[in-house]
Structures are given as structure tokens and as C-alpha cells.
Design a protein around this motif. Structure first.
Motif, PDB file in Angstrom:
ATOM      1  N   ALA A   2      66.857  69.696  68.320  1.00 58.80           N
ATOM      2  CA  ALA A   2      66.992  68.250  68.154  1.00 58.80           C
ATOM      3  C   ALA A   2      66.776  67.554  69.494  1.00 58.80           C
ATOM      4  O   ALA A   2      67.118  68.074  70.541  1.00 58.80           O
ATOM      5  CB  ALA A   2      68.370  67.917  67.611  1.00 58.80           C
ATOM      6  N   ALA A  49      61.834  55.732  61.836  1.00 54.05           N
ATOM      7  CA  ALA A  49      61.271  56.916  61.172  1.00 54.05           C
ATOM      8  C   ALA A  49      59.794  56.702  60.865  1.00 54.05           C
ATOM      9  O   ALA A  49      58.969  57.594  61.100  1.00 54.05           O
ATOM     10  CB  ALA A  49      62.052  57.217  59.895  1.00 54.05           C
ATOM     11  N   ILE A  54      58.084  60.484  60.826  1.00 55.44           N
ATOM     12  CA  ILE A  54      58.969  61.534  60.317  1.00 55.44           C
ATOM     13  C   ILE A  54      59.743  61.001  59.117  1.00 55.44           C
ATOM     14  O   ILE A  54      59.890  59.791  58.961  1.00 55.44           O
ATOM     15  CB  ILE A  54      59.965  62.010  61.406  1.00 55.44           C
ATOM     16  N   LYS A  56      62.949  59.890  57.001  1.00 52.77           N
ATOM     17  CA  LYS A  56      64.199  59.257  57.417  1.00 52.77           C
ATOM     18  C   LYS A  56      65.352  60.261  57.444  1.00 52.77           C
ATOM     19  O   LYS A  56      66.294  60.121  58.218  1.00 52.77           O
ATOM     20  CB  LYS A  56      64.515  58.097  56.477  1.00 52.77           C
ATOM     21  N   SER A  57      65.256  61.308  56.636  1.00 55.72           N
ATOM     22  CA  SER A  57      66.312  62.310  56.588  1.00 55.72           C
ATOM     23  C   SER A  57      66.401  63.131  57.875  1.00 55.72           C
ATOM     24  O   SER A  57      67.401  63.789  58.125  1.00 55.72           O
ATOM     25  CB  SER A  57      66.095  63.251  55.402  1.00 55.72           C
ATOM     26  N   LYS A  58      65.378  63.095  58.701  1.00 53.34           N
ATOM     27  CA  LYS A  58      65.372  63.827  59.973  1.00 53.34           C
ATOM     28  C   LYS A  58      65.944  62.996  61.119  1.00 53.34           C
ATOM     29  O   LYS A  58      65.984  63.443  62.256  1.00 53.34           O
ATOM     30  CB  LYS A  58      63.942  64.247  60.355  1.00 53.34           C
ATOM     31  N   LEU A  59      66.402  61.782  60.832  1.00 53.45           N
ATOM     32  CA  LEU A  59      66.895  60.845  61.827  1.00 53.45           C
ATOM     33  C   LEU A  59      68.364  60.565  61.571  1.00 53.45           C
ATOM     34  O   LEU A  59      68.760  60.310  60.434  1.00 53.45           O
ATOM     35  CB  LEU A  59      66.079  59.556  61.715  1.00 53.45           C
ATOM     36  N   ARG A  73      69.421  60.860  66.848  1.00 58.21           N
ATOM     37  CA  ARG A  73      69.040  62.270  66.961  1.00 58.21           C
ATOM     38  C   ARG A  73      67.891  62.518  66.013  1.00 58.21           C
ATOM     39  O   ARG A  73      67.931  62.101  64.856  1.00 58.21           O
ATOM     40  CB  ARG A  73      70.214  63.181  66.611  1.00 58.21           C
ATOM     41  N   ILE A  74      66.872  63.197  66.526  1.00 54.15           N
ATOM     42  CA  ILE A  74      65.705  63.545  65.716  1.00 54.15           C
ATOM     43  C   ILE A  74      65.731  65.046  65.498  1.00 54.15           C
ATOM     44  O   ILE A  74      65.616  65.819  66.447  1.00 54.15           O
ATOM     45  CB  ILE A  74      64.399  63.136  66.413  1.00 54.15           C
ATOM     46  N   ASP A  75      65.938  65.470  64.262  1.00 57.23           N
ATOM     47  CA  ASP A  75      65.968  66.892  63.919  1.00 57.23           C
ATOM     48  C   ASP A  75      64.551  67.365  63.591  1.00 57.23           C
ATOM     49  O   ASP A  75      63.816  66.672  62.922  1.00 57.23           O
ATOM     50  CB  ASP A  75      66.878  67.152  62.724  1.00 57.23           C
ATOM     51  N   SER A  76      64.230  68.548  64.082  1.00 58.15           N
ATOM     52  CA  SER A  76      62.898  69.071  63.785  1.00 58.15           C
ATOM     53  C   SER A  76      62.972  70.219  62.800  1.00 58.15           C
ATOM     54  O   SER A  76      63.970  70.612  62.327  1.00 58.15           O
ATOM     55  CB  SER A  76      62.221  69.546  65.060  1.00 58.15           C
TER      56      SER A  76
END
Length: 76
Positions: A2, A49, A54, A56-59, A73-76
Motif C-alpha cells: 500500500a 479513484a 483505480i 474506489k474499493s482500493k482507496l 491509502r491506495i491498496d494494490s
């Protein structure tokens, strides 16, 4: 892994929705929604997002829920 991004939010803006990136890499997001009941936060998350390309669920908002400077936080 992240990573985090810090953004400055300008709620109730006539310019919005708009993302501006400064020469130093700072990010400012203008939204039309007011900063009440989390409406501006939700709009910022959607715009960010889309800007980053990306889902929106990854933010996730991790800091500054009631401030104009927010950390996501940006999840990869």
C-alpha cells in the motif's frame, strides 16, 4: 503493498469536480459537495479513484476525515 497520497480538499467549489496537481506534486481536489455528513469525503474518494484509474474499493481514507488535508491509502 500500500502507498499513501495526501490531498487538499476544497469543498463547495464552483470549479469542481476538478483535480489539480501542483509542480511540487501536491494534489488539490475541488468538489461541489459541502463538507457536511461526509458528502465531500465521498465525492473526493470517487474523483481521486477516477483520476488514478483505480477502483474506489482500493482507496481508503486513513487521516483527516474532518480536515481539508486528507490522507488516502491506495491498496494494490
Amino acid at each position: 503493498m500500500a502507498r499513501q497520497i495526501v490531498v487538499t480538499v476544497k469543498p463547495n467549489s464552483r470549479k469542481g469536480p476538478l483535480v489539480e496537481t501542483g509542480p511540487d506534486g501536491s494534489v488539490t481536489i475541488f468538489v461541489r459537495e459541502p463538507a457536511t455528513e461526509g458528502r465531500a469525503n465521498k465525492a473526493v474518494a470517487e474523483i481521486l479513484a477516477k483520476h488514478l484509474g483505480i477502483p474506489k474499493s482500493k482507496l481508503a481514507l486513513v487521516g483527516g476525515a474532518t480536515a481539508r488535508t486528507k490522507r488516502f491509502r491506495i491498496d494494490s
